[in-house]
Design an enzyme around this catalytic site. Structure first.
Site, mmCIF file in Angstrom:
data_model
loop_
_atom_site.group_PDB
_atom_site.id
_atom_site.type_symbol
_atom_site.label_atom_id
_atom_site.label_comp_id
_atom_site.label_asym_id
_atom_site.label_seq_id
_atom_site.Cartn_x
_atom_site.Cartn_y
_atom_site.Cartn_z
ATOM 1 N N HIS A 22 9.626 -0.549 -60.329
ATOM 2 C CA HIS A 22 9.166 -1.901 -59.995
ATOM 3 C C HIS A 22 10.181 -2.877 -60.583
ATOM 4 O O HIS A 22 9.956 -3.495 -61.627
ATOM 5 C CB HIS A 22 7.767 -2.162 -60.550
ATOM 6 N N SER B 109 14.698 -5.442 -66.568
ATOM 7 C CA SER B 109 15.096 -4.052 -66.814
ATOM 8 C C SER B 109 16.301 -3.607 -65.988
ATOM 9 O O SER B 109 17.146 -2.860 -66.515
ATOM 10 C CB SER B 109 13.912 -3.116 -66.592
ATOM 11 N N GLU C 54 11.916 -1.889 -55.204
ATOM 12 C CA GLU C 54 11.184 -3.160 -55.220
ATOM 13 C C GLU C 54 10.630 -3.402 -53.828
ATOM 14 O O GLU C 54 11.346 -3.294 -52.841
ATOM 15 C CB GLU C 54 12.093 -4.314 -55.631
ATOM 16 N N ASP D 198 7.659 1.263 -51.944
ATOM 17 C CA ASP D 198 6.605 1.337 -52.943
ATOM 18 C C ASP D 198 7.044 2.266 -54.074
ATOM 19 O O ASP D 198 7.418 3.413 -53.841
ATOM 20 C CB ASP D 198 5.333 1.864 -52.288
ATOM 21 N N ASP E 275 6.713 -0.259 -64.539
ATOM 22 C CA ASP E 275 5.953 -1.393 -65.070
ATOM 23 C C ASP E 275 5.381 -2.205 -63.918
ATOM 24 O O ASP E 275 5.887 -3.260 -63.574
ATOM 25 C CB ASP E 275 6.796 -2.256 -66.017
#
Length: 296
Positions: free
Chosen positions: A42, A114, A132, A157, A178
């Site tokens: 993510h 990140s 993403e 996803d 996350d």
């Protein structure tokens, strides 16, 4: 999930907790010459301008990264993360329409998410896979990482994408997950995705971030992670207040780490014990460190 934008929360307490641990794990992977890979499920927009209207609206960074940078007696285990954040300047700012001289009432103006924390610690032979799903975040991230051949970005996803990508060709590595946790089902989805990936790539380190809420949804995560069979153990680190007022409010930040590197527990204990007296949470905070699955 598609409604979530991390720009409102960048540099907050959760980011400090999560990214400090991330830097320590990456530093451990750097100790060997063999390449490593990182999967970030993510990824978000990559980096964030803390002088932007989004960041200024919430001001969460003031109780997170700004509070930490302005504090005294910083633990040794926290300094590599703070050094990286303090040196971070996004490339090609003129393409972003950003003002290089802007200020957010204190440093840093730009905070690396990140993807760019990992990028700064990659070597030439290392690899980073980013996922993403949010259209605007994906487009921004794609523009920011397109020139780096070490990075593979996919619009998908992260839950299903993680299971599809493992095991990767490079077998030393880290998975960071996350999610936004916009709905309570995300707790179970995250756990199921990581457990399925661990069955296929059991030697990797897995880091799952989650919010500690007044509703106590994280208890389900703990129960699911206690069932994981792994010789490296499962470590839990939580920095949270005991009370937070309104129902659904975030009390703090948590990490579940499968196969943590040697001495990461001691490093997180040092960091967490210091952060609880420095960062801004709804009330007096404690740091909890537990082995959900004990390492030998």
């Amino acid at each position: 999930m598609l409604s979530y934008l991390h720009g409102f929360h960048a540099g907050n307490v959760a980011d400090v907790h999560k990214h400090a641990a991330l830097v320590l794990v990456l530093a451990h992977l750097q100790k060997k010459d063999k390449p490593f890979c990182v999967i970030d499920t993510h990824a978000g927009a990559g980096w964030y301008d803390l002088s932007s209207p989004q960041a200024q609206k919430t001001g969460e960074w003031k109780g997170g990264i700004a509070a930490v940078q302005g504090a005294a007696n910083i633990p040794a285990a926290l300094k590599p993360y703070l050094d990286l954040v303090g040196r971070f300047v996004p490339e090609n700012l003129h393409n972003e329409g950003a003002d290089d001289g802007g200020a957010a009432g204190g440093k840093p103006v730009y905070y690396p998410g990140s993807p760019f924390i990992v990028q700064k610690m990659l070597r030439e032979s290392d690899r980073l896979s980013l996922m993403e799903l949010h259209p605007r975040e994906f487009e921004t991230l794609d523009r920011r990482v397109y020139h780096d051949r070490r990075i593979n970005l996919q619009k998908r996803d992260g839950y299903e994408g993680l299971v599809a990508l493992v095991p990767p060709p490079i077998r030393r590595g880290l998975v960071l997950m996350d999610p936004s946790y916009d709905v309570k089902q995300d707790y179970a989805r995250a756990a199921k995705s990581i457990i399925a990936a661990h069955r296929r790539w059991a030697t990797a380190t897995y880091m799952l971030w989650y919010p500690v809420l007044t509703d106590g949804f994280e208890g389900e995560l703990h129960q699911m992670f206690r069932q994981i069979e792994t010789p490296g153990g499962v470590l839990c680190s939580e920095l949270a207040a005991s009370q937070g007022g309104a129902k659904g409010r975030m009390l703090g930040t948590g990490l579940l780490i499968i196969n943590p590197p040697f001495q990461l527990d001691a490093q997180l204990a040092e960091i967490g014990g210091w952060l609880r007296n420095v960062v801004q949470l709804p009330g007096p905070a404690t740091h909890r460190l537990d082995w959900l699955v004990k390492a030998p």
